[in-house]
Design a protein around this motif. Structure first.
Motif, PDB file in Angstrom:
ATOM      1  N   VAL A 179      29.314  -8.237  25.342  1.00 28.11           N
ATOM      2  CA  VAL A 179      28.416  -7.490  24.609  1.00 28.11           C
ATOM      3  C   VAL A 179      28.687  -6.167  23.775  1.00 28.11           C
ATOM      4  N   GLN A 180      28.413  -6.260  22.606  1.00 25.33           N
ATOM      5  CA  GLN A 180      29.116  -5.575  21.681  1.00 25.33           C
ATOM      6  C   GLN A 180      28.198  -4.243  21.330  1.00 25.33           C
ATOM      7  N   LEU A 181      28.667  -3.166  21.310  1.00 28.91           N
ATOM      8  CA  LEU A 181      28.021  -1.912  20.782  1.00 28.91           C
ATOM      9  C   LEU A 181      28.128  -1.894  19.375  1.00 28.91           C
ATOM     10  N   ARG A 182      27.244  -0.792  19.003  1.00 30.38           N
ATOM     11  CA  ARG A 182      27.211  -0.568  17.455  1.00 30.38           C
ATOM     12  C   ARG A 182      28.514   0.575  17.313  1.00 30.38           C
ATOM     13  N   VAL A 183      29.391   0.360  16.251  1.00 27.62           N
ATOM     14  CA  VAL A 183      30.366   1.409  16.429  1.00 27.62           C
ATOM     15  C   VAL A 183      30.402   1.916  14.725  1.00 27.62           C
ATOM     16  N   GLU A 184      30.538   3.194  14.744  1.00 29.15           N
ATOM     17  CA  GLU A 184      30.683   3.745  13.390  1.00 29.15           C
ATOM     18  C   GLU A 184      31.679   4.910  13.667  1.00 29.15           C
ATOM     19  N   THR A 185      32.543   5.140  12.322  1.00 31.27           N
ATOM     20  CA  THR A 185      33.590   6.265  12.568  1.00 31.27           C
ATOM     21  C   THR A 185      33.571   7.215  11.443  1.00 31.27           C
ATOM     22  N   TYR A 186      33.777   8.524  11.883  1.00 30.54           N
ATOM     23  CA  TYR A 186      33.713   9.547  10.754  1.00 30.54           C
ATOM     24  C   TYR A 186      35.306  10.319  11.004  1.00 30.54           C
ATOM     25  N   ALA A 187      36.165  10.537   9.940  1.00 29.31           N
ATOM     26  CA  ALA A 187      37.184  11.337  10.012  1.00 29.31           C
ATOM     27  C   ALA A 187      38.154  10.960  11.082  1.00 29.31           C
ATOM     28  N   GLY A 188      38.289   9.604  11.582  1.00 27.14           N
ATOM     29  CA  GLY A 188      38.977   9.278  12.737  1.00 27.14           C
ATOM     30  C   GLY A 188      38.319   9.131  13.867  1.00 27.14           C
ATOM     31  N   LEU A 189      37.142   9.943  14.176  1.00 25.49           N
ATOM     32  CA  LEU A 189      36.384   9.940  15.406  1.00 25.49           C
ATOM     33  C   LEU A 189      35.552   8.743  15.525  1.00 25.49           C
ATOM     34  N   VAL A 190      35.790   7.958  16.723  1.00 25.89           N
ATOM     35  CA  VAL A 190      35.264   6.573  16.832  1.00 25.89           C
ATOM     36  C   VAL A 190      33.796   7.014  17.815  1.00 25.89           C
ATOM     37  N   PHE A 191      32.809   6.496  17.384  1.00 21.85           N
ATOM     38  CA  PHE A 191      31.589   6.607  18.291  1.00 21.85           C
ATOM     39  C   PHE A 191      30.913   5.426  18.357  1.00 21.85           C
ATOM     40  N   ALA A 192      30.269   5.217  19.673  1.00 21.08           N
ATOM     41  CA  ALA A 192      29.529   3.834  19.726  1.00 21.08           C
ATOM     42  C   ALA A 192      28.341   4.125  20.479  1.00 21.08           C
ATOM     43  N   THR A 193      27.375   3.136  20.328  1.00 20.68           N
ATOM     44  CA  THR A 193      25.901   3.309  20.872  1.00 20.68           C
ATOM     45  C   THR A 193      25.459   1.812  21.099  1.00 20.68           C
ATOM     46  N   PHE A 194      24.718   1.813  22.352  1.00 24.14           N
ATOM     47  CA  PHE A 194      23.910   0.743  22.767  1.00 24.14           C
ATOM     48  C   PHE A 194      22.752   0.517  22.012  1.00 24.14           C
ATOM     49  N   ASN A 195      22.331   1.623  21.174  1.00 22.79           N
ATOM     50  CA  ASN A 195      21.050   1.816  20.548  1.00 22.79           C
ATOM     51  C   ASN A 195      21.310   1.009  18.891  1.00 22.79           C
ATOM     52  N   HIS A 196      21.155  -0.207  18.897  1.00 20.10           N
ATOM     53  CA  HIS A 196      21.388  -0.869  17.504  1.00 20.10           C
ATOM     54  C   HIS A 196      20.300  -0.184  16.439  1.00 20.10           C
ATOM     55  N   ASP A 197      19.393   0.246  16.840  1.00 16.86           N
ATOM     56  CA  ASP A 197      18.320   0.912  15.928  1.00 16.86           C
ATOM     57  C   ASP A 197      18.387   2.509  15.425  1.00 16.86           C
ATOM     58  N   ILE A 198      19.486   2.857  16.112  1.00 15.28           N
ATOM     59  CA  ILE A 198      19.961   4.580  16.016  1.00 15.28           C
ATOM     60  C   ILE A 198      20.165   4.588  14.409  1.00 15.28           C
TER      61      ILE A 198
END
Lengths: 163, 411
Positions: B133-152
């Motif tokens: 199961v894949q989470l949504r992943v985005e990064t900012y300035a090297g910081l990696v964030f993930a979320t289970f909320n694909h609509d966020i």
């Protein structure tokens, strides 16, 4: 050290590190500071395989100045965790000389089982401890003490005592 | 519990102590906040090469953060799609893929199911439906964030006004990229929000950290005596806030002409052998870190010279990681100095952390005294007058976090 020595035997080493352990459990930090060689290093690494501590993060990597500050913090009354410090009781066993003895500079390794009691709860800290002992001015001095906790990479709780 | 109930527990100037104690509220938090928000999982320097991975958690769910063959960062639930075993127990490493130890279901670096033993035992089995199961992943300035909320909302929007502060924080690379350099990991018997509050609490510093201040040289002690040094706290929206303790260390590219502090004089002298004067000053100024704490809701803080990551374990148990950071490709002597500074304050044997943990534990214990009124006060600096508008001890950041908490819990 009442008697002047030139080399350290197995029995000398065990006697010395037992004294060191007793000082820590009884918070006799003044005596403890006096056991060290001036250039002695007190290290508690996180990385279980670390042999060189300077370029990595440790729990403690203390020279003489840092040890003095550490003792001041534990005894000054300024630290709220140290004011209500744990009672500790440590047992040392399974001694093994890592160098030929007797010699004027030897390493000894042992198992340390420390029980920490605070606010109704016991915790245990199991560690392999390596000491490097050196003859200085006719007595034994602690040149290096490395405490390798067997759970060093896990989450630990705050410690108000010395390992 | 209904949304309405949560509204009653968070007032503008106070929160109810059941937020620290009620297991039912904790369960709701895991669902409504940690399963729906952006949650910090890693720094890019943790996984620089293809195949590098680490294991961590989003809320209570175990996840793998890895870099796949194409260089994309993925965050995947660490749970085999067959019978649920974790497919990886190593804390970090490099792997071509992940094999479940139970029945050897085999997953690629991108999480797709590559193969299962004895496949003819299944009828109409489509491997494409059984990837990790894949989470949504985005990064900012090297910081990696993930979320289970694909609509966020996009991470960029979520961070919003916190972004310029992240940029400022990363200047402590001293001209080099920031990299992680190990971590102190510890637990305390208390609710996660007690720690969340603490990162934006300057009020406690001279009290709780007296023994740390005493251990510093005079100039450094002055620097850390920031009760009246022009600091302030600002609500940055979405529960994020910044607490500026040492205004002159907000932008590390400023004041490069200032005198080098005595404590860094030897390091500067050694750096001059390899670097021009301007770069020496930039590196030296970066060693001590930034003069502010940036609190990012719900689980990360960019705190002066390190990352603080919290992980709720139970309503009354929290794990904290203090991740040391340094200069990637920078001089060893500068990174060594940063490691020693980190060890001095942080960790279970640091001169600061054990006292913080003691204060937090005391809050948890004391909050059992729940006779009415059972409120936790966060009203300091609430009445923004000319006299206190710039007060570093204002509890503005806590109020910001709790309003976000209320918004998410009531959504």
């Amino acid at each position: 050290m009442t008697r002047t020595i030139e080399t350290i035997t197995f029995e000398d080493a065990v006697r010395f590190i037992s004294l060191e352990a007793d000082c820590l459990d009884h918070r006799d930090y003044a005596t403890w500071l006096g056991l060290w060689a001036k250039d002695g290093i007190y290290a508690i690494p996180i990385d279980p395989d670390a042999e060189d501590f300077a370029d990595r993060l440790n729990y403690a990597y203390d020279d003489a100045a840092m040890r003095r500050m550490r003792v001041s913090r534990l005894t000054s009354g300024e630290s709220m965790s140290a004011r209500d410090a744990s009672n500790t009781l440590r047992s040392l066993s399974r001694f093994r000389m890592l160098d030929d003895e007797p010699a004027s500079d030897v390493r000894i390794r042992c198992a340390q089982h420390l029980v920490d009691y605070r606010r109704g709860a016991y915790r245990t800290y199991a560690a392999n401890v390596t000491y490097r002992l050196r003859v200085e001015d006719g007595g034994i001095r602690l040149a290096e003490k490395v405490v390798r906790l067997i759970n060093s990479t896990d989450a630990l709780a705050g410690m108000s005592f010395l390992l | 519990m209904t949304s309405r109930d949560f509204d009653a527990l968070v007032l503008p100037d106070r929160v109810h102590s059941s937020l620290y104690r009620d297991p039912a509220i904790f369960e709701e938090e895991m669902d409504r906040i940690f399963n729906r928000s952006w949650v910090w999982v890693a720094h890019e320097s943790d996984i620089p090469k293809a195949g590098d991975f680490l294991t961590t958690h989003v809320g209570r769910q175990p996840v793998i953060v890895n870099r796949d063959r194409k260089g994309d960062i993925r965050v995947m639930v660490n749970r085999c799609r067959h019978r649920g075993a974790t497919v990886c127990e190593a804390r970090r490493g490099n792997a071509a893929g992940f094999v479940c130890p139970y029945h050897a279901w085999t997953y690629s670096q991108d999480g797709s199911l590559r193969g299962v033993p004895l496949p003819k035992g299944y009828k109409d089995f489509d491997k494409a439906e059984y990837g990790l199961v894949q989470l949504r992943v985005e990064t900012y300035a090297g910081l990696v964030f993930a979320t289970f909320n694909h609509d966020i909302e996009p991470l960029d929007t979520f961070l919003g006004r916190a972004k310029p502060w992240i940029d400022l924080f990363m200047k402590q690379g001293g001209g080099f990229p920031v990299k992680t350099m190990g971590e102190h990991r510890f637990t305390f018997p208390g609710n996660w929000k007690i720690q969340l509050e603490n990162t934006t609490d300057a009020y406690h510093f001279p009290i709780v950290h007296k023994s740390f201040l005493t251990s510093l040289d005079n100039a450094t002690e002055d620097l850390f005596s920031f009760m009246d040094a022009g600091g302030y706290v600002e609500d940055l929206g979405n529960g994020h806030s910044v607490m500026v303790m040492i205004p002159e260390l907000v932008d590390l590219d400023d004041n490069l002409d200032a005198d080098i502090p005595d404590r860094f004089a030897d390091i500067a002298e050694e750096l001059r052998r390899d670097y021009p004067e301007e770069q020496v000053r930039k590196i030296v100024r970066a060693i001590g870190g930034s003069g502010f704490n940036l609190n990012l809701f719900p689980n990360l803080a960019c705190s002066m010279a390190f990352f603080r990551v919290l992980r709720p374990l139970a309503v009354d148990e929290t794990e904290i990681r203090h991740i040391a950071i340094g200069m990637d490709g920078g001089p060893d002597i500068a990174n060594r100095a940063r490691l020693r500074l980190h060890e001095h304050f942080q960790g279970p044997m640091g001169f600061g952390t054990p006292d913080d943990a003691e204060a937090w534990e005391r809050v948890q214990r004391g909050s059992a005294g729940s006779a009415d009124p059972a409120w936790i006060m966060v009203n300091r600096g609430e009445d923004k007058t000319a006299a206190n508008a710039g007060d570093v001890t204002a509890e503005t950041g806590m109020r910001a976090a709790y309003q976000m908490w209320k918004r998410m819990m009531s959504a």
